[in-house]
Design a protein around this motif. Structure first.
Motif, PDB file in Angstrom:
ATOM      1  N   LYS A   1      14.101  26.948  49.471  1.00  0.00           N
ATOM      2  CA  LYS A   1      13.701  27.063  50.872  1.00  0.00           C
ATOM      3  C   LYS A   1      12.465  26.211  51.156  1.00  0.00           C
ATOM      4  CE  LYS A   1      12.068  30.514  54.153  1.00  0.00           C
ATOM      5  NZ  LYS A   1      11.704  31.919  54.327  1.00  0.00           N
ATOM      6  N   LEU A   2      11.482  26.216  50.237  1.00  0.00           N
ATOM      7  CA  LEU A   2      10.282  25.397  50.399  1.00  0.00           C
ATOM      8  C   LEU A   2      10.620  23.913  50.430  1.00  0.00           C
ATOM      9  CD1 LEU A   2       7.168  25.134  50.520  1.00  0.00           C
ATOM     10  CD2 LEU A   2       7.183  25.189  48.024  1.00  0.00           C
ATOM     11  N   VAL A   3      11.538  23.487  49.593  1.00  0.00           N
ATOM     12  CA  VAL A   3      11.949  22.078  49.572  1.00  0.00           C
ATOM     13  C   VAL A   3      12.612  21.695  50.897  1.00  0.00           C
ATOM     14  CG1 VAL A   3      13.550  20.444  48.499  1.00  0.00           C
ATOM     15  CG2 VAL A   3      12.117  21.896  47.068  1.00  0.00           C
ATOM     16  N   PHE A   4      13.481  22.563  51.424  1.00  0.00           N
ATOM     17  CA  PHE A   4      14.134  22.261  52.701  1.00  0.00           C
ATOM     18  C   PHE A   4      13.135  22.257  53.859  1.00  0.00           C
ATOM     19  CE2 PHE A   4      18.268  23.474  50.675  1.00  0.00           C
ATOM     20  CZ  PHE A   4      18.863  22.247  50.872  1.00  0.00           C
ATOM     21  N   ILE A   5      12.147  23.154  53.826  1.00  0.00           N
ATOM     22  CA  ILE A   5      11.115  23.149  54.861  1.00  0.00           C
ATOM     23  C   ILE A   5      10.338  21.837  54.807  1.00  0.00           C
ATOM     24  CG2 ILE A   5       8.904  24.197  55.527  1.00  0.00           C
ATOM     25  CD1 ILE A   5      10.129  26.904  54.800  1.00  0.00           C
ATOM     26  N   PHE A   6       9.989  21.396  53.594  1.00  0.00           N
ATOM     27  CA  PHE A   6       9.263  20.130  53.460  1.00  0.00           C
ATOM     28  C   PHE A   6      10.088  18.965  53.981  1.00  0.00           C
ATOM     29  CE2 PHE A   6       8.485  16.325  50.846  1.00  0.00           C
ATOM     30  CZ  PHE A   6       7.257  15.982  51.393  1.00  0.00           C
ATOM     31  N   ILE A   7      11.370  18.915  53.646  1.00  0.00           N
ATOM     32  CA  ILE A   7      12.223  17.812  54.104  1.00  0.00           C
ATOM     33  C   ILE A   7      12.323  17.799  55.622  1.00  0.00           C
ATOM     34  CG2 ILE A   7      14.598  16.949  54.102  1.00  0.00           C
ATOM     35  CD1 ILE A   7      14.725  17.815  51.132  1.00  0.00           C
ATOM     36  N   SER A   8      12.475  18.972  56.236  1.00  0.00           N
ATOM     37  CA  SER A   8      12.582  19.007  57.700  1.00  0.00           C
ATOM     38  C   SER A   8      11.260  18.608  58.359  1.00  0.00           C
ATOM     39  CB  SER A   8      13.023  20.386  58.174  1.00  0.00           C
ATOM     40  OG  SER A   8      12.001  21.336  57.979  1.00  0.00           O
ATOM     41  N   GLU A   9      10.138  19.072  57.817  1.00  0.00           N
ATOM     42  CA  GLU A   9       8.841  18.682  58.369  1.00  0.00           C
ATOM     43  C   GLU A   9       8.574  17.196  58.163  1.00  0.00           C
ATOM     44  OE1 GLU A   9       6.652  20.469  60.214  1.00  0.00           O
ATOM     45  OE2 GLU A   9       8.201  22.008  60.197  1.00  0.00           O
ATOM     46  N   LEU A  10       8.993  16.667  57.031  1.00  0.00           N
ATOM     47  CA  LEU A  10       8.846  15.240  56.764  1.00  0.00           C
ATOM     48  C   LEU A  10       9.642  14.416  57.769  1.00  0.00           C
ATOM     49  CD1 LEU A  10       7.784  13.036  54.793  1.00  0.00           C
ATOM     50  CD2 LEU A  10       9.920  13.325  53.545  1.00  0.00           C
ATOM     51  N   ALA A  11      10.857  14.838  58.047  1.00  0.00           N
ATOM     52  CA  ALA A  11      11.701  14.105  58.993  1.00  0.00           C
ATOM     53  C   ALA A  11      11.126  14.158  60.411  1.00  0.00           C
ATOM     54  CB  ALA A  11      13.118  14.655  58.971  1.00  0.00           C
ATOM     55  N   THR A  12      10.732  15.345  60.864  1.00  0.00           N
ATOM     56  CA  THR A  12      10.218  15.447  62.235  1.00  0.00           C
ATOM     57  C   THR A  12       8.893  14.707  62.407  1.00  0.00           C
ATOM     58  OG1 THR A  12       9.182  17.577  61.717  1.00  0.00           O
ATOM     59  CG2 THR A  12      11.363  17.632  62.742  1.00  0.00           C
ATOM     60  N   SER A  13       8.011  14.819  61.422  1.00  0.00           N
ATOM     61  CA  SER A  13       6.737  14.103  61.566  1.00  0.00           C
ATOM     62  C   SER A  13       6.926  12.600  61.448  1.00  0.00           C
ATOM     63  CB  SER A  13       5.729  14.604  60.540  1.00  0.00           C
ATOM     64  OG  SER A  13       6.150  14.317  59.238  1.00  0.00           O
ATOM     65  N   SER A  14       7.886  12.164  60.653  1.00  0.00           N
ATOM     66  CA  SER A  14       8.163  10.725  60.557  1.00  0.00           C
ATOM     67  C   SER A  14       8.659  10.169  61.880  1.00  0.00           C
ATOM     68  CB  SER A  14       9.195  10.461  59.464  1.00  0.00           C
ATOM     69  OG  SER A  14       8.689  10.797  58.213  1.00  0.00           O
ATOM     70  N   VAL A  15       9.503  10.917  62.557  1.00  0.00           N
ATOM     71  CA  VAL A  15      10.003  10.477  63.861  1.00  0.00           C
ATOM     72  C   VAL A  15       8.853  10.402  64.867  1.00  0.00           C
ATOM     73  CG1 VAL A  15      11.461  11.166  65.812  1.00  0.00           C
ATOM     74  CG2 VAL A  15      12.360  11.263  63.488  1.00  0.00           C
ATOM     75  N   LEU A  16       8.001  11.422  64.891  1.00  0.00           N
ATOM     76  CA  LEU A  16       6.879  11.413  65.840  1.00  0.00           C
ATOM     77  C   LEU A  16       5.910  10.268  65.561  1.00  0.00           C
ATOM     78  CD1 LEU A  16       6.123  15.234  66.050  1.00  0.00           C
ATOM     79  CD2 LEU A  16       7.156  13.790  67.802  1.00  0.00           C
ATOM     80  N   ILE A  17       5.607  10.019  64.318  1.00  0.00           N
ATOM     81  CA  ILE A  17       4.688   8.935  63.958  1.00  0.00           C
ATOM     82  C   ILE A  17       5.329   7.578  64.255  1.00  0.00           C
ATOM     83  CG2 ILE A  17       3.441   7.846  62.049  1.00  0.00           C
ATOM     84  CD1 ILE A  17       2.273  10.510  63.082  1.00  0.00           C
ATOM     85  N   SER A  18       6.614   7.454  64.001  1.00  0.00           N
ATOM     86  CA  SER A  18       7.307   6.191  64.302  1.00  0.00           C
ATOM     87  C   SER A  18       7.278   5.896  65.793  1.00  0.00           C
ATOM     88  CB  SER A  18       8.754   6.251  63.812  1.00  0.00           C
ATOM     89  OG  SER A  18       8.787   6.386  62.423  1.00  0.00           O
ATOM     90  N   ARG A  19       7.458   6.924  66.623  1.00  0.00           N
ATOM     91  CA  ARG A  19       7.381   6.731  68.065  1.00  0.00           C
ATOM     92  C   ARG A  19       5.995   6.243  68.482  1.00  0.00           C
ATOM     93  NH1 ARG A  19      10.110  12.149  70.254  1.00  0.00           N
ATOM     94  NH2 ARG A  19      12.260  11.651  69.730  1.00  0.00           N
ATOM     95  N   GLN A  20       4.963   6.841  67.895  1.00  0.00           N
ATOM     96  CA  GLN A  20       3.602   6.429  68.253  1.00  0.00           C
ATOM     97  C   GLN A  20       3.323   4.998  67.818  1.00  0.00           C
ATOM     98  OE1 GLN A  20       1.037   9.359  66.505  1.00  0.00           O
ATOM     99  NE2 GLN A  20       1.101  10.668  68.323  1.00  0.00           N
ATOM    100  N   ILE A  21       3.761   4.653  66.636  1.00  0.00           N
ATOM    101  CA  ILE A  21       3.487   3.313  66.109  1.00  0.00           C
ATOM    102  C   ILE A  21       4.276   2.243  66.865  1.00  0.00           C
ATOM    103  CG2 ILE A  21       3.788   1.836  64.085  1.00  0.00           C
ATOM    104  CD1 ILE A  21       3.097   4.277  62.397  1.00  0.00           C
TER     105      ILE A  21
END
Length: 160
Positions: A61-81
């Motif tokens: 469960k911790l690994v899946f939470i990390f993967i989902s948070e990694l994906a969402t934050s990557s999308v948000l940072i990519s939009r900003q950049i």
């Protein structure tokens, strides 16, 4: 926890040996392992600890939470950049954690540092306060705090 696992392996080997087959088969061992899981689950309260597979499920469960948070934050940072005008206000904020122990604190710091847009700059000597740098403090602080609480809860499930 290790006693439960060893008992489960013993049940699986016993199941494999007592099965009336000419040769030892891996499928028989796995079916005995499944039967052992059920038996150990029914008996786990006599061991005085939680069921040993619960920790494995918490780690997954911790690994899946990390993967989902990694994906969402990557999308948000990519939009900003990738936006034509870079309009960010970096900043530093503190976060008081409920985690105790070196392993828990280090895991939380590393998970947060690995997600884009935030970096744990320092941990207080007591280990209960994080100093976190966010790429855009106005927009991403709430997201970082949400991620921190998710990570913290999942780490507590794994370690306690």
């Amino acid at each position: 926890m290790s006693a439960q696992f060893l008992l489960n392996l013993f049940i699986a080997f016993l199941w494999m040996l007592l099965k009336d087959e000419d040769e030892l088969k891996l499928t028989t061992f796995f079916s005995g392992f499944i039967v052992g899981i059920v038996i150990v689950f029914l008996m786990h309260r006599f061991f005085g600890s939680q069921f040993y597979l619960r920790r494995l499920f918490s780690i997954i469960k911790l690994v899946f939470i990390f993967i989902s948070e990694l994906a969402t934050s990557s999308v948000l940072i990519s939009r900003q950049i990738l936006s034509p005008k870079l309009n960010i206000k970096p900043g530093i904020f503190t976060y008081k954690t409920e985690l105790r122990g070196d392993w828990e604190i280090t895991t939380l710091a590393m998970l947060l540092t690995l997600t884009p847009g935030s970096v744990v700059m320092e941990v207080s000597p007591e280990g209960n306060m994080f100093y976190i740098h966010a790429m855009d403090i106005e927009k991403s602080k709430a997201d970082v705090l949400r991620s921190l609480t998710k990570f913290e809860k999942a780490i507590m499930e794994v370690t306690r």
